[in-house]
Design a protein around this motif. Structure first.
Motif, short mmCIF file in Angstrom:
data_model
loop_
_atom_site.label_atom_id
_atom_site.label_comp_id
_atom_site.label_asym_id
_atom_site.label_seq_id
_atom_site.Cartn_x
_atom_site.Cartn_y
_atom_site.Cartn_z
N SER A 101 0.81 -1.22 0.00
CA SER A 101 0.00 0.00 0.00
C SER A 101 0.84 1.27 0.00
O SER A 101 0.33 2.36 -0.28
N GLY A 102 2.13 1.17 0.34
CA GLY A 102 2.99 2.34 0.39
C GLY A 102 2.61 3.29 1.51
O GLY A 102 2.16 2.87 2.58
N LEU A 103 2.77 4.59 1.27
CA LEU A 103 2.47 5.60 2.28
C LEU A 103 0.97 5.87 2.32
O LEU A 103 0.37 6.20 1.29
N GLU A 104 0.39 5.79 3.49
CA GLU A 104 -1.03 6.11 3.65
C GLU A 104 -1.13 7.59 3.99
O GLU A 104 -0.96 7.99 5.14
N THR A 105 -1.39 8.42 2.98
CA THR A 105 -1.35 9.87 3.18
C THR A 105 -2.56 10.40 3.94
O THR A 105 -2.56 11.55 4.37
N ARG A 106 -3.58 9.60 4.14
CA ARG A 106 -4.76 10.06 4.88
C ARG A 106 -4.77 9.59 6.34
O ARG A 106 -5.78 9.68 7.01
N LEU A 107 -3.61 9.15 6.82
CA LEU A 107 -3.55 8.58 8.16
C LEU A 107 -3.48 9.62 9.27
O LEU A 107 -4.05 9.44 10.35
N ASN A 108 -2.78 10.73 9.04
CA ASN A 108 -2.62 11.74 10.09
C ASN A 108 -2.27 13.09 9.45
O ASN A 108 -2.01 13.17 8.25
N GLN A 109 -2.23 14.11 10.28
CA GLN A 109 -2.03 15.47 9.78
C GLN A 109 -0.70 15.64 9.07
O GLN A 109 -0.61 16.34 8.05
N ILE A 110 0.35 15.03 9.58
CA ILE A 110 1.67 15.17 8.96
C ILE A 110 1.68 14.50 7.58
O ILE A 110 2.19 15.06 6.60
N ALA A 111 1.09 13.31 7.50
CA ALA A 111 1.07 12.60 6.22
C ALA A 111 0.22 13.33 5.17
O ALA A 111 0.47 13.20 3.96
N LEU A 112 -0.75 14.10 5.62
CA LEU A 112 -1.68 14.75 4.69
C LEU A 112 -0.99 15.75 3.76
O LEU A 112 -1.50 16.04 2.67
N GLN A 113 0.13 16.29 4.17
CA GLN A 113 0.81 17.23 3.27
C GLN A 113 1.32 16.54 2.00
O GLN A 113 1.63 17.22 1.01
N PHE A 114 1.38 15.21 2.01
CA PHE A 114 1.81 14.47 0.83
C PHE A 114 0.65 13.85 0.06
O PHE A 114 0.87 13.10 -0.89
N HIS A 115 -0.56 14.21 0.45
CA HIS A 115 -1.72 13.65 -0.25
C HIS A 115 -1.72 14.09 -1.71
O HIS A 115 -1.66 15.28 -2.02
N GLU A 116 -1.72 13.12 -2.58
CA GLU A 116 -1.66 13.35 -4.04
C GLU A 116 -0.37 14.07 -4.45
O GLU A 116 -0.32 14.71 -5.50
N ARG A 117 0.67 13.92 -3.63
CA ARG A 117 1.95 14.58 -3.94
C ARG A 117 3.13 13.61 -3.83
O ARG A 117 4.28 14.04 -3.75
#
Length: 255
Positions: free
Chosen positions: A124-140
């Protein structure tokens, strides 16, 4: 460690500033435990010199790197200064691919951290919707399939194609890579990409179901990050804070 005066080349002010910032990145990565002994690399384009960039001397620990010890090479991996040091060919392959193809990516950082390699090994790789820090990489964040140790120059085109327009690349079964128009942008991307991986591994280690942020909220937060980092000046404030940390620890990176 640093090169003696006979081994140093005359550099422009712009190049010297780049050398100091790049050496700072190496020292900071060592401080934050993002090293793999003498392996992996952080590179920067040499301002005003097309097709030339700076890379770490192969065999040096990142804690030892200084501005003058960095090696200047061209896109074919040939040294163009009088440094006595070697260059890792695998580092040249990955970094030259992006430097050659992308005007924006003047700075490139690649790591083999515990959390980064762990996440790169997940289907699955990086789960960008897991927490606030990861969200900055959502679709990036992009992905590149593992092809072996990066010695095949033909892989460069595929690395570039995998990265696309994103600032972050997960090298599957291998590690992480981030880019930036500046040292601050590149290092910020890696600092938080690594943190996102650490938090994901921690959350998954509990064995409990993961609660993900809804897609519409994830996209909203990603836009918020773009504003705070690139419009509100947070990027420069963070980089200045990192440099103050280095000044307190050991300012010899500038030598």
């Amino acid at each position: 460690m640093s090169l003696d005066k006979s081994q140093r080349t005359t550099t422009s002010n712009a190049e010297q500033e780049t050398r100091i910032a790049l050496a700072a990145c190496y020292r900071l990565a060592a401080h934050y435990r993002m090293t793999d002994l003498i392996y992996t690399h952080i590179t920067a384009r040499v301002p005003g010199e097309k097709g030339r960039f700076l890379i770490n001397p192969y065999g040096w620990r990142w804690e030892e790197i200084t501005a003058s010890s960095l090696v200047k090479i061209d896109v074919d991996g040939h040294k163009i200064d009088n440094s006595p040091e070697q260059v890792n060919p695998a580092g040249f392959t990955i970094h030259s691919a992006i430097h050659t193809a992308s005007h924006h990516a003047a700075w490139v950082m690649h790591t083999h951290t515990r959390a980064g390699v762990a996440v790169s090994s997940l289907e699955s790789g990086l789960e960008t919707r897991l927490n606030q820090i990861a969200l900055q990489f959502h679709e990036r964040v992009s992905y590149h399939d593992y092809e072996g140790i990066a010695l095949d120059l033909a892989e460069r085109e595929r690395i570039v194609a995998s990265l696309g327009d994103n600032p972050a690349l997960v090298l599957r079964n291998h590690g992480l890579l981030t880019t930036g128009a500046s040292a601050a942008e590149m290092f910020n991307n890696m600092f938080y990409l690594e943190r996102a991986c650490e938090l994901q591994v921690a959350a998954q280690s509990t064995g409990q179901p993961l609660r993900l942020v809804p897609e519409e909220v994830a996209r909203h937060v990603a836009r918020q990050y773009d504003q705070t980092i690139h419009e509100d000046g947070d990027l420069e404030l963070e980089w200045a804070a990192h440099l103050r940390t280095l000044e307190a620890l050991d300012p010899s990176y500038k030598d």
